[in-house]
Write a protein that holds these residues in place. Structure first.
Motif, PDB file in Angstrom:
ATOM      1  N   UNK A  39      11.751 -27.875  26.206  1.00 52.48           N
ATOM      2  CA  UNK A  39      10.948 -27.164  27.202  1.00 52.48           C
ATOM      3  C   UNK A  39      11.053 -25.661  27.027  1.00 52.48           C
ATOM      4  N   UNK A  40      12.228 -25.176  26.643  1.00 51.42           N
ATOM      5  CA  UNK A  40      12.379 -23.736  26.393  1.00 51.42           C
ATOM      6  C   UNK A  40      11.479 -23.306  25.243  1.00 51.42           C
ATOM      7  N   UNK A  41      11.488 -24.075  24.156  1.00 52.92           N
ATOM      8  CA  UNK A  41      10.694 -23.718  22.984  1.00 52.92           C
ATOM      9  C   UNK A  41       9.195 -23.871  23.212  1.00 52.92           C
ATOM     10  N   UNK A  42       8.812 -24.622  24.235  1.00 55.12           N
ATOM     11  CA  UNK A  42       7.384 -24.724  24.557  1.00 55.12           C
ATOM     12  C   UNK A  42       6.860 -23.416  25.132  1.00 55.12           C
ATOM     13  N   UNK A  43       7.742 -22.663  25.789  1.00 54.84           N
ATOM     14  CA  UNK A  43       7.381 -21.390  26.419  1.00 54.84           C
ATOM     15  C   UNK A  43       6.234 -21.556  27.427  1.00 54.84           C
ATOM     16  N   UNK A  44       6.202 -22.714  28.071  1.00 57.67           N
ATOM     17  CA  UNK A  44       5.154 -22.989  29.060  1.00 57.67           C
ATOM     18  C   UNK A  44       5.715 -23.147  30.475  1.00 57.67           C
ATOM     19  N   UNK A  45       7.015 -22.920  30.617  1.00 59.15           N
ATOM     20  CA  UNK A  45       7.619 -23.035  31.938  1.00 59.15           C
ATOM     21  C   UNK A  45       8.739 -24.053  31.946  1.00 59.15           C
ATOM     22  N   UNK A  46       9.742 -23.789  32.783  1.00 61.77           N
ATOM     23  CA  UNK A  46      10.940 -24.619  32.844  1.00 61.77           C
ATOM     24  C   UNK A  46      11.133 -25.170  34.245  1.00 61.77           C
ATOM     25  N   UNK A  47      12.053 -26.133  34.360  1.00 64.42           N
ATOM     26  CA  UNK A  47      12.393 -26.597  35.697  1.00 64.42           C
ATOM     27  C   UNK A  47      13.171 -25.498  36.426  1.00 64.42           C
ATOM     28  N   UNK A  48      13.246 -25.526  37.753  1.00 59.58           N
ATOM     29  CA  UNK A  48      13.822 -24.406  38.502  1.00 59.58           C
ATOM     30  C   UNK A  48      15.211 -23.972  38.054  1.00 59.58           C
ATOM     31  N   UNK A  49      16.123 -24.913  37.863  1.00 58.89           N
ATOM     32  CA  UNK A  49      17.465 -24.521  37.445  1.00 58.89           C
ATOM     33  C   UNK A  49      17.453 -23.857  36.073  1.00 58.89           C
ATOM     34  N   UNK A  50      16.604 -24.339  35.175  1.00 58.05           N
ATOM     35  CA  UNK A  50      16.580 -23.747  33.838  1.00 58.05           C
ATOM     36  C   UNK A  50      15.878 -22.393  33.815  1.00 58.05           C
ATOM     37  N   UNK A 110      16.729 -33.602  55.824  1.00 51.56           N
ATOM     38  CA  UNK A 110      16.403 -34.599  54.806  1.00 51.56           C
ATOM     39  C   UNK A 110      16.801 -34.107  53.422  1.00 51.56           C
ATOM     40  N   UNK A 111      17.101 -35.062  52.548  1.00 50.47           N
ATOM     41  CA  UNK A 111      17.463 -34.743  51.172  1.00 50.47           C
ATOM     42  C   UNK A 111      16.336 -33.983  50.482  1.00 50.47           C
ATOM     43  N   UNK A 112      15.099 -34.337  50.784  1.00 50.86           N
ATOM     44  CA  UNK A 112      13.953 -33.662  50.166  1.00 50.86           C
ATOM     45  C   UNK A 112      13.928 -32.181  50.522  1.00 50.86           C
ATOM     46  N   UNK A 113      14.203 -31.869  51.790  1.00 55.78           N
ATOM     47  CA  UNK A 113      14.208 -30.469  52.221  1.00 55.78           C
ATOM     48  C   UNK A 113      15.346 -29.706  51.560  1.00 55.78           C
ATOM     49  N   UNK A 114      16.522 -30.331  51.483  1.00 51.49           N
ATOM     50  CA  UNK A 114      17.666 -29.682  50.853  1.00 51.49           C
ATOM     51  C   UNK A 114      17.384 -29.414  49.383  1.00 51.49           C
ATOM     52  N   UNK A 136      16.080 -25.647  44.989  1.00 55.03           N
ATOM     53  CA  UNK A 136      15.288 -25.386  43.792  1.00 55.03           C
ATOM     54  C   UNK A 136      14.391 -24.158  43.957  1.00 55.03           C
ATOM     55  N   UNK A 137      13.875 -23.934  45.156  1.00 55.11           N
ATOM     56  CA  UNK A 137      13.091 -22.714  45.377  1.00 55.11           C
ATOM     57  C   UNK A 137      13.972 -21.478  45.271  1.00 55.11           C
ATOM     58  N   UNK A 138      15.218 -21.593  45.730  1.00 53.52           N
ATOM     59  CA  UNK A 138      16.143 -20.456  45.660  1.00 53.52           C
ATOM     60  C   UNK A 138      16.457 -20.090  44.216  1.00 53.52           C
ATOM     61  N   UNK A 139      16.816 -21.086  43.402  1.00 50.21           N
ATOM     62  CA  UNK A 139      17.172 -20.778  42.014  1.00 50.21           C
ATOM     63  C   UNK A 139      15.923 -20.405  41.211  1.00 50.21           C
ATOM     64  N   UNK A 140      14.781 -20.979  41.570  1.00 46.66           N
ATOM     65  CA  UNK A 140      13.534 -20.617  40.890  1.00 46.66           C
ATOM     66  C   UNK A 140      13.191 -19.155  41.136  1.00 46.66           C
ATOM     67  N   UNK A 141      13.278 -18.725  42.397  1.00 42.86           N
ATOM     68  CA  UNK A 141      12.981 -17.339  42.727  1.00 42.86           C
ATOM     69  C   UNK A 141      13.936 -16.378  42.047  1.00 42.86           C
ATOM     70  N   UNK A 142      15.229 -16.713  42.073  1.00 47.56           N
ATOM     71  CA  UNK A 142      16.215 -15.847  41.430  1.00 47.56           C
ATOM     72  C   UNK A 142      15.985 -15.798  39.924  1.00 47.56           C
ATOM     73  N   UNK A 143      15.706 -16.948  39.319  1.00 49.84           N
ATOM     74  CA  UNK A 143      15.470 -16.992  37.885  1.00 49.84           C
ATOM     75  C   UNK A 143      14.232 -16.222  37.473  1.00 49.84           C
TER      76      UNK A 143
END
Length: 206
Positions: A24-35, A145-149, A154-161
């Motif tokens: 996914x990194x080498x695709x340069x098209x976007x990563x999951x939030x943690x990455x 709920x687990x979904x909200x957590x 993921x929004x937090x790490x995505x924004x920081x990343x």
């Protein structure tokens, strides 16, 4: 005897998970939030992506202590193996280059990620540090709920990343949409069944 299946399955799953990250990194098209977060830290610090994955896993794992989460062998293995596998794959994979090649990397990375997740979670040897943080918070705050957590984390790490320079793109959205169904597809097929006595015991406890 199931350990002879669970251990290889765990390590193969973790290795392939690292390879999926590299694709996914080498695709340069976007990563999951943690990455996105890991890549952003790597860009800022100059430390390799794999080492960032390992090093950020340590404070995440320490957050388990107040949540009273207990790591398993798979948790520690996850901390070490995934980052090194990602760095090894990044050293060998050429950049995507053309759009078809980049899309191929992205799609292959997501499919492999779902399969690898099914392998390592299905080994029943403990969640990764980041997954354990999510489930630990859900147990600590049962009214949320687990979904909200998960979304909040993921929004937090995505924004920081993103602010650190991590790659956010169509791949980020595609991953968010696809990973749930992919894990749902692979996990039941790859989960090591509990021995009958333990299975009956877990049913009784419930």
């Amino acid at each position: 005897m199931d350990l002879f299946r669970r251990l290889p399955q765990l390590f193969v799953g973790l290795f392939l998970y690292g390879v999926s990250m590299a694709l996914m990194i080498q695709s340069d098209l976007g990563l999951n939030p943690w990455d996105v977060f890991h890549q952003g830290l790597s860009e800022v610090t100059g430390v390799s992506f794999g080492w960032i994955v390992l090093l950020t896993g340590i404070p995440v794992l320490l957050l388990w202590i107040p949540l009273r989460q207990r790591p398993g062998f798979g948790t520690v293995a996850n901390l070490v193996v995934v980052g090194f596998a990602a760095d090894a794959a990044l050293a060998m994979l050429p950049e995507g280059g053309s759009i078809p090649a980049r899309v191929g990397y992205l799609v292959g990375g997501m499919l492999l990620n779902g399969f690898a997740t099914g392998l390592y979670i299905g080994s029943r040897m403990g969640p990764g540090p980041r997954d354990g943080l999510m489930t630990g918070l859900a147990a600590r705050f049962p009214r949320i709920s687990l979904r909200i957590i998960r979304t909040g984390i993921e929004l937090s790490v995505l924004g920081a990343g993103f602010l650190l320079g991590g790659t956010v793109g169509i791949g980020t959205i595609a991953y968010a949409v696809a990973i749930g169904p992919l894990v749902h597809l692979f996990l039941p097929k790859l989960t090591v069944p509990l021995p009958r006595s333990r299975d009956l015991e877990s049913t009784t406890v419930r």
